[in-house]
Design an enzyme around this catalytic site. Structure first.
Site, short mmCIF file in Angstrom:
data_model
loop_
_atom_site.label_atom_id
_atom_site.label_comp_id
_atom_site.label_asym_id
_atom_site.label_seq_id
_atom_site.Cartn_x
_atom_site.Cartn_y
_atom_site.Cartn_z
N ASP A 276 0.82 -1.20 0.00
CA ASP A 276 0.00 0.00 0.00
C ASP A 276 0.86 1.26 0.00
O ASP A 276 1.87 1.35 0.72
CB ASP A 276 -0.91 0.00 1.23
CG ASP A 276 -1.84 1.20 1.24
OD1 ASP A 276 -2.78 1.21 0.42
OD2 ASP A 276 -1.60 2.14 2.03
N GLU A 318 0.41 -1.32 -5.06
CA GLU A 318 -0.73 -0.40 -5.05
C GLU A 318 -0.18 0.96 -5.48
O GLU A 318 0.13 1.82 -4.66
CB GLU A 318 -1.36 -0.35 -3.66
CG GLU A 318 -2.70 0.39 -3.62
CD GLU A 318 -2.58 1.87 -3.26
OE1 GLU A 318 -3.42 2.66 -3.73
OE2 GLU A 318 -1.64 2.24 -2.52
#
Length: 642
Positions: A276, A318
């Site tokens: 992330d 991501e």
């Protein structure tokens, strides 16, 4: 990487020669990538870091459970496991899906029946109390949210999934931690070691210098990129929210911490790590501090460390960035195929919604042409919707090539999907309006954005039909593009916007919760017995698409989809050149009938073809090919099928 003397030293760390050989062979294979990237980032400090990292890897290797070691061997024998056509992904919040981790384990039959082989449970590592950016403000990476269960429950769920051939996917937030994290608490207490884990400045001189080129991620509720903290006595870099402290990856200790965390969670059964906010982890004055070269070196080094200990593990980046930047997260030049194993094809999702609104595929074609070829050992993650908002990532350059003004088209899409544009079928909510740029992102469930909510309210069967067809067409594109299709929880049931999010204090400020409903298990049980309902039609249609995909070798992710120029602006044509033969996909993005010249398809497929989706046989003679509204075709030569 390591010469004979260090090798001899490492052998003493093993009681079994076979274990020693396995570890050292992997070290020989991935060591150059690891060492090269660490040197590129940390220079003279790399050797000392490498010594400490080797100890971490040895400990994790010895601690790796036997069934996960077997998985490692299986993955080494089949390195394309993440690319096969039967790889179907499902994304859910554990609590919204089934309450707890044990509850998720009670619904594995449902997931297996849907064809799921990749389960991404949204952030479940222990976040800070209260507002926590949907779980992305992690307080403890080695603990699970108390309401979901324990780390042992997570391991048990991973085992249960693994027994059914399903890989557990977990978020690993790399850019920041919650300000309540132990590292941040020690930094505030004055511990010099941990202050260097963060970017803390005594005055505004450096923050102001950085701000000149930094964008704002959440301008509505978190303007700026720095937050004053009294206890720390300085301005802390906080890209996303004031309670999320950005980490200083220029400090080798931060790299070592995350390498250790990845191996710990891998030994708990996590098979894919969603990295992330990976684009943000390296800071450089005078830039946006995104997509810096060090990001790719750091990811390659983390991946190499994971390959040495747990080669059954994969990385997913991501990185919601432009195509020219995105390809580097899969690897280019010396990094080719060595960074992440998977990345989000955010543009595909944006173009699906753009084309459904405009009924014109020219921009879609230009956007796909802008993507350079990816490494053949990597894959895209494709999706119709996800947990996040939709940002209209449409470049001015692509828009101009399609005869559009980029700013005007982005404005049109925001108006259309918020329901403001005359004739819009959509029901969405504007997220994070930025007056300075005019940027308006969009929240909303797939079904509501596709028009089902408005059609049901109007009681109009024809509009309901169109909405159902739009939903299935969008999923056909995602399932047919070539990669891992990611189904967002509830989309298989055509679940609508959940406006009750405003009644939950921690959710109310963030309207993305409108498309994060609780799973409707009663509806899931009912759809099979209500095949003519909108939810029943979507569910049956999606299951059919999945079954066809699972048996279609042409959809292996090593193969690229290429645009075929379409003579009708309402139709998208994609070609896939597989060793078994050519596949041509045809998508009508309008509610009107379309007639395509037969010679166009004959030139690619020969005279005879079969549509895998409908089972229909086609002969491309003098008559045009008729496409019903929102029709999808996956055509292969009949000679290929035998």
């Amino acid at each position: 990487m390591l010469k004979s003397d260090p090798w001899a030293r490492l052998r003493t760390a093993f009681d079994d020669d076979r274990d020693a050989d396995t570890f050292l062979l992997r070290l020989e294979r991935y060591g150059p990538d690891l060492q090269g990237s660490l040197r590129a980032v940390y220079g003279d400090r790399a050797d000392e870091l490498l010594g400490r990292l080797t100890e971490v890897m040895l400990h994790a290797y010895h601690a790796r459970p036997a069934d996960l070691r077997r998985l490692d061997e299986a993955r080494l024998l089949r390195p394309d496991w993440l690319q096969t056509p039967d790889m179907i992904g499902y994304i859910a919040y554990a609590d919204r899906f089934a309450g707890t981790l044990k509850g998720v384990g009670e619904h594995l039959d449902y997931l297996e029946g849907l064809g799921v082989k990749y389960l991404h449970l949204m952030p479940l590592l222990k976040p800070r109390a209260g507002e926590n950016d949907g779980g992305y403000a992690v307080q403890d990476y080695r603990a699970v949210r108390e309401d979901l269960g324990t780390m042992d429950d997570l391991s048990a769920l991973a085992r249960g999934l693994r027994g059914r051939g399903v890989s557990l996917v977990l978020d690993l937030v790399l850019n920041h931690v919650a300000r309540e994290h132990e590292w941040a608490e020690k930094a505030r207490a004055g511990d010099a070691k941990y202050r260097d884990y963060f970017h803390i400045f005594p005055d505004r001189e450096m923050p102001d210098a950085y701000e000149r080129t930094l964008p704002e991620v959440f301008p509505d509720f978190a303007p700026g990129n720095f937050t004053w903290n009294d206890a720390a006595g300085g301005w802390v870099w906080t890209t996303f929210n004031s309670y999320q402290w950005d980490l200083n990856w220029a400090n080798p200790d931060v790299f070592l911490e995350f390498a250790d965390l990845i191996l710990y969670l891998a030994n708990r059964g996590v098979e894919v790590f969603r990295l992330d906010a990976i684009a943000f982890i390296w800071k450089r004055l005078g830039t946006t501090s995104q997509n810096q070269p060090e990001v790719h070196h750091l990811t390659r080094a983390l991946r190499a460390a994971a390959r040495i200990v747990a080669p059954g593990v994969a990385f997913k980046a991501e990185a919601i960035v432009a195509p020219a930047d995105l390809i580097h997260y899969l690897g280019t030049r010396s990094h080719h195929g060595k960074v992440s194993d998977m990345a989000y094809h955010n543009s595909l999702m944006v173009q699906i919604w753009s084309t459904l609104a405009s009924r014109n595929t020219q921009l879609f074609e230009e956007a796909l042409r802008a993507f350079p070829p990816k490494p053949t050992n990597t894959t895209w993650g494709m999706y119709v919707r996800c947990h996040d908002d939709i940002g209209w990532a449409i470049s001015d350059e692509d828009a101009a090539l399609a005869g559009l003004n980029g700013e005007a088209h982005r404005r049109f899409l925001s108006d259309f999907y918020s329901g403001e544009f005359p004739g819009s079928f959509a029901r969405g909510l504007v997220f994070q309006f930025n007056p300075a740029t005019g940027d308006r992102r969009m929240s909303g469930s797939g079904a509501s954005l596709a028009g089902l909510e408005a059609a049901l309210e109007a009681g109009d069967p024809g509009r309901v039909d169109d909405a159902v067809r739009r939903i299935l067409l969008a999923h056909a594109v995602v399932l047919g593009f070539g990669g891992v299709p990611l189904l967002y929880m509830g989309d298989e049931l055509a679940m609508l916007n959940d406006y009750g999010f405003t009644e939950v204090p921690e959710h109310a400020p963030d309207n993305r919760w409108v498309h994060r409903p609780e799973m409707d298990w009663e509806l899931a049980r009912r759809v099979e017995h209500e095949p003519d309902s909108p939810a029943g039609r979507v569910n049956a249609g999606l299951r059919h698409l999945i079954r066809v995909r699972q048996d279609a070798p042409h959809l292996h992710a090593s193969i690229e989809s290429h645009v075929v120029p379409s003579p009708d602006a309402r139709v998208l044509l994609l070609r896939r050149d597989h060793p078994l033969g050519v596949m041509v996909q045809v998508y009508n993005f309008s509610e009107g009938e379309v007639f395509l010249p037969a010679h166009l398809l004959r030139d690619h497929l020969g005279e005879h073809a079969t549509d895998l989706l409908g089972g229909s046989a086609f002969t491309f003679g003098s008559y045009p090919v008729h496409l019903d509204p929102y029709r999808a075709l996956w055509l292969v030569s009949r000679e290929v099928l035998g």
